[in-house]
Design an enzyme around this catalytic site. Sequence first.
Site, mmCIF file in Angstrom:
data_model
loop_
_atom_site.group_PDB
_atom_site.id
_atom_site.type_symbol
_atom_site.label_atom_id
_atom_site.label_comp_id
_atom_site.label_asym_id
_atom_site.label_seq_id
_atom_site.Cartn_x
_atom_site.Cartn_y
_atom_site.Cartn_z
ATOM 1 N N GLU A 412 0.838 -1.214 0.000
ATOM 2 C CA GLU A 412 0.000 0.000 0.000
ATOM 3 C C GLU A 412 0.866 1.254 0.000
ATOM 4 O OE1 GLU A 412 -2.892 -0.452 -0.837
ATOM 5 O OE2 GLU A 412 -3.178 -2.548 -0.281
ATOM 6 N N ASP A 476 3.575 -4.820 -5.338
ATOM 7 C CA ASP A 476 4.047 -6.099 -4.782
ATOM 8 C C ASP A 476 5.570 -6.110 -4.684
ATOM 9 O OD1 ASP A 476 1.592 -7.274 -4.369
ATOM 10 O OD2 ASP A 476 1.547 -8.352 -6.276
HETATM 11 ZN ZN LIG Z 1 -2.701 -2.713 -4.536
#
Ligand SMILES: [Zn+2]
Length: 574
Positions: A412, A476
């Site tokens: 995030e 990621d």
């Molecule tokens: Zn995301």
Amino acid sequence: MPVLLNKKLAIYSILQWIVLKADLEKIAAVKQTSEFSKLLPELLLSGLTPYFSVYVDADAMSSNDNLVQTHQGGISLGEREYYLDNDAHTKEIRDKYKIHVAKMFELVGFTAADAQKNVEAVMTIETRLAKAAYDNVKLRDPHANYNKMSVADLQKLVPVIDWNVYFATLGLKNTKDVSVSQKESLIEAGKIIETEPLATQIAYLQWKLIDESAGYLSDAIYAQNFDFYGKTLSGKKEHSPRWKRAVSSVDGSLGEAVGQMYVKKYFPAEAKERMLKLVHNLQVSLGERIKALPWMGDSTKVKAIEKLNSFYVKIGYPDKWRDYSALQVKNDSYWANVERVNRFESDYMINKANKPVDKDEWHMTPQTVNAYYNPTTNEICFPAGILQYPFFDMNADDAFNYGAIGVVIGHEMTHGFDDQGRQYDKEGNLKDWWTAEDAKNFEIRANVMVNFFNNIEVAPGVHANGKFTLGENIADHGGLQISFQAFKNATANAPLQTVDGFTPEQRFFLSYAGVWAGNIRPEAILSRTKSDPHSLGKWRVDGALPQIGAWYQAFNVTEKDPMYLPVEKRVSIW
Ligand SMILES: [Zn+2]
């Protein structure tokens, strides 16, 4: 007392039927398209979005202020490719969709001949909307989707709708400006309203109503709806049991009321404390990594650190809860209740107009198993629901928690610096804070990611969409890098033990992989590749890990192994 129960159910479904029939007749009674200026906003308030939608959200160029915005829409298959692509699979979906539309019209009382005519009408309008719609890659470009203009200019752009009437019906008073998010799509929606025969448009509007309400009507309608969207489109074998559907309906309608009960029962203060500590450590680690980046200049680094330090962090549940007292839940019909919920939510959203953005508002409920980054408020939010296995375990050690929830937190945070998020400054404004050279370096590195994912074959002959999934893949990647470093920092003075034959570093990566382990049907692979900006679970692991140096060390991966990538081919951004 089964007999009584059945009677009750029968009365209940008759009532539903009456509500739907009245709505269908209201649409059929339209005499000319000039009535759309009032009808379309009324439908929007009750949860339908034919042609396009309108919403109120932060102004991307002035993030403290709310702005009325339009959004493309009106196609029931969701993705424009379903109407335009001509590969065998897409054609089959399209053919089955036509059969489905006809069956649904018949189920609500149309003759087979009329139902068939209506299928043609629906396909004509939805295909025109699909052709004009932006694709998912263009939708991710914030500048391409920002067109602020006066209502007077909007009136010139799409003259067929009386926008003063439209906004007044929505309850939007004194609307001066509006952002036409996808200009060409809205222009085409206006042209469709202008040029298609009224009967065609009535059939289309009725379809939007039937399609939207189908999940809340009789068993036969529900079953047909599931047969297409559940089975054909997603490969599901059976629908969820009634209790699950009932619970999720309450969850979707009264989310924060459910949330209050949820956190009382499942969110201990210790979980929040542990989470705050994790977020802090992740923030420190991302700061260290930014300062050490070889490809970014000093002035951009200063701004990046400022943005990182300005993150508004939300954990668990909101400080103030939504007030549902104005929402009426009655014992009349399921669909009527859903319509009232939709109207309640629309009113809530419309009420934001002409007010400053409420930065304390939550965009997910506390019980949601997910997390988000919002660029216009520069906030990261982790609802209580994600603080459970396989993301988080109060009893597990740091190897497990950094590999799972730690990577989610880093993910995030990285969204604030992905190809989309990096275009917003620390105040949440769409304002460039990068030097031209640093921006170019970023793009070169991001392109390595795009090409890597473009080369992944998710099903025979079907490739991942590297540009569409770029933001999530970068997140990621960044999440793994940041969390691994934070994990090493946190355990530097007290190294963890090998457990079950796995080193702490190996357990970090196994924990990450465990988050994305899952089963998926072949149909869902195809539909998600079209619609989901996230890579498929398999590739969030097998595509992400070969880019991470620490993973090679942890498992001693060498050029003999199939997932090995030479260093110069690996992605290196954050
Ligand atoms: Zn995301």
